[in-house]
Enzyme design. Structure first.
Site, mmCIF file in Angstrom:
data_model
loop_
_atom_site.group_PDB
_atom_site.id
_atom_site.type_symbol
_atom_site.label_atom_id
_atom_site.label_comp_id
_atom_site.label_asym_id
_atom_site.label_seq_id
_atom_site.Cartn_x
_atom_site.Cartn_y
_atom_site.Cartn_z
ATOM 1 N N HIS A 122 0.846 -1.185 0.000
ATOM 2 C CA HIS A 122 0.000 0.000 0.000
ATOM 3 C C HIS A 122 0.882 1.235 0.000
ATOM 4 O O HIS A 122 1.939 1.220 0.630
ATOM 5 C CB HIS A 122 -0.927 0.017 1.227
ATOM 6 N N ASP A 180 -8.073 -5.034 -0.069
ATOM 7 C CA ASP A 180 -8.614 -5.856 -1.143
ATOM 8 C C ASP A 180 -8.232 -7.326 -1.043
ATOM 9 O O ASP A 180 -8.738 -8.145 -1.795
ATOM 10 C CB ASP A 180 -8.160 -5.310 -2.502
#
Ligand code: ACO
Length: 428
Positions: free
Chosen positions: A307, A364
């Site tokens: 991320h 996700d």
């Protein structure tokens, strides 16, 4: 306390103001640096560039903190509802009872869409990806509601546009799915519950009953809350930058949907399931796929890992992982892909490559597993994300317009040819 920063270039010093946020984050304000020095700053992918001051979402990637308007994400996910969170993000405070009821009522009132929108839908081939269909249908609202085009004219119109878009996105999403199936669409309005109505429109078949299980609508509602805002990410920055040209909210959100679609952003939820399926079909050898992810000559990346801002853990991923276990158990689903996902996570969390680069599962990684358990088809995963992110996009667009922010327009360092004369075609 006012502090300044000093930048020294070729022996010359420039003093720049330092800005401090409410959570003590500090930034050097370079807004006037170019006029003073003739220099710009360069930052590919805006990895260390703040584009705005915002009062909507706070996140600390090192500590794994995420708060909407000051409220911790875990409290909202556990105790709130998606529409309440939408109200909070857009209008700045938790609604009192009447405010929430009026807001919900207005959303339910606007879920119906103009019949002509079906003609646009019918123009798409049935294999069109629902994200492309969704962004087109959202943009088509500019034609059906032309008064939305000039958002500076009246905030009353803007509020109406806000309620309309939150209401209609579920109808569009469900219709995009039905179109792909080749089935007739369902109309909104059976349930006075945002996610239950969406599920009904997506899955009800002609002549058959369809009852929405509360565990399913609640799980979906929780996923939407977790996705509702994430400060200046790729799609939100897109919404703000498109809106900064004074394009309408519908046009700005439509652009945000397209930005979300890519597999490095929201499209990762679809990519994760496709990756897990591929690993399963390949015999389930997680070590082989880990090696691929680490090989710099192989374009493969472990989808759902890493991320831009979270360098410790993604708090949303932690909540989703627990929710995935609960939902699968409640629905009696035994998904072999969940075991592969857990195996991959375990290996990655111990692997030097992932540890050194601070790559952890993101939101996700597990969301696709819940969506699958809820019966949502893979190609609709990113559409669900878009529905969830909508209040965040609206809140950020509204904040940008209310603060009268200037048009977004980065600069560049030119690395092309120096001036040269045009050469006629027969002499090249
Ligand atoms: N698998 C393998 N290696 C990775 C991964 C991954 N998923 N993610 C990052 N890396 C490596 C990079 O190769 C790079 O290695 P290097 O330093 O040896 O060159 C290093 O980690 C840093 O990666 P960057 O790409 O520079 O990090 P950036 O912040 O630009 O990208 C991103 C973040 C796009 C999320 C990236 O981690 C990625 O591609 N992840 C997979 C896709 C994904 O899950 N996206 C969803 C993000 S969450 C969201 O948007 C909702």
């Amino acid at each position: 306390m006012s502090i300044n920063a000093e930048i020294k270039v070729n022996g010359k010093s420039y003093e720049l103001p330092v800005v401090e946020g409410t959570e003590k984050e500090i930034a050097i304000d370079i807004g006037k640096f170019r006029s003073a020095s003739g220099l710009i700053t360069l930052d590919f992918g805006f990895k260390n560039t703040g584009s705005t001051k915002s009062a909507i979402t706070f996140l600390d990637g090192e500590k794994g903190i995420l708060r909407y308007r000051g409220y911790p994400i875990d409290q909202l996910a556990e105790k709130s509802s998606f529409l309440e969170v939408a109200y909070l993000l857009i209008f700045g405070s938790l609604p009192v009872k009447d405010e929430l009821e009026n807001f919900q009522e207005s959303i339910y009132e606007h879920t119906l869409v103009h019949e002509d929108i079906k003609k646009i839908l019918d123009g798409f081939p049935s294999n069109a990806h629902p994200m492309g269909v969704l962004s087109s249908l959202i943009c088509s609202l500019t034609a059906f509601y032309p008064e939305s085009l000039d958002p500076s004219s009246s905030w009353k119109d803007v509020n109406l546009s806000i309620n309309r878009i939150i209401a209609k996105i579920t109808t569009f999403a469900a219709w995009a799915h039905k179109h792909q199936q080749g089935h007739p669409v369902n109309y909104p309005g059976k349930y006075e519950d945002y996610t239950a109505d969406l599920l009904h429109m997506m899955f009800k078949l002609p002549g058959k009953e369809y009852e929405v299980k509360p565990v399913v609508s609640r799980a979906l509602d929780q996923l939407l809350i977790l996705h509702a805002d994430h400060e200046q990410n790729c799609s939100t920055s897109t919404v703000r930058i498109v809106g900064s040209s004074h394009a309408s909210m519908y046009a700005s959100v439509s652009a945000g949907i397209n930005a979300l679609w890519g597999p490095l952003h929201g499209g990762a939820n679809q990519a994760v399931i496709e990756m897990l399926e591929a690993i399963k079909a390949d015999g389930g050898d997680t070590d082989k796929w880990m090696a691929k992810a680490k090989d710099k000559d192989d374009p493969f990346r472990l989808m759902g890992f890493g991320h831009r801002v979270y360098k410790n853990f993604d708090p949303r991923a932690n909540i989703i992982k627990v929710a995935a276990d609960e939902v699968l158990e409640a629905l009696g689903v035994d998904d072999p892909i969940l075991e592969i996902a857990k195996g991959l996570e375990e290996v990655a969390l111990r692997d030097d490559y992932f540890v050194e680069r601070k790559l952890y599962p993101n939101v996700d990684f597990y969301s696709g597993i819940i969506y699958r358990a809820l019966g949502i088809p893979t190609e609709m995963f990113t559409v669900m994300f878009a529905i969830g992110r909508l209040p965040g996009w609206i809140a950020q667009w509204k904040e940008m317009r209310e603060n009268k922010e200037p048009i977004g327009r980065p600069r560049q360092i030119y690395i092309g040819e120096n001036e040269r004369d045009y050469v006629a075609i027969d002499q090249r």
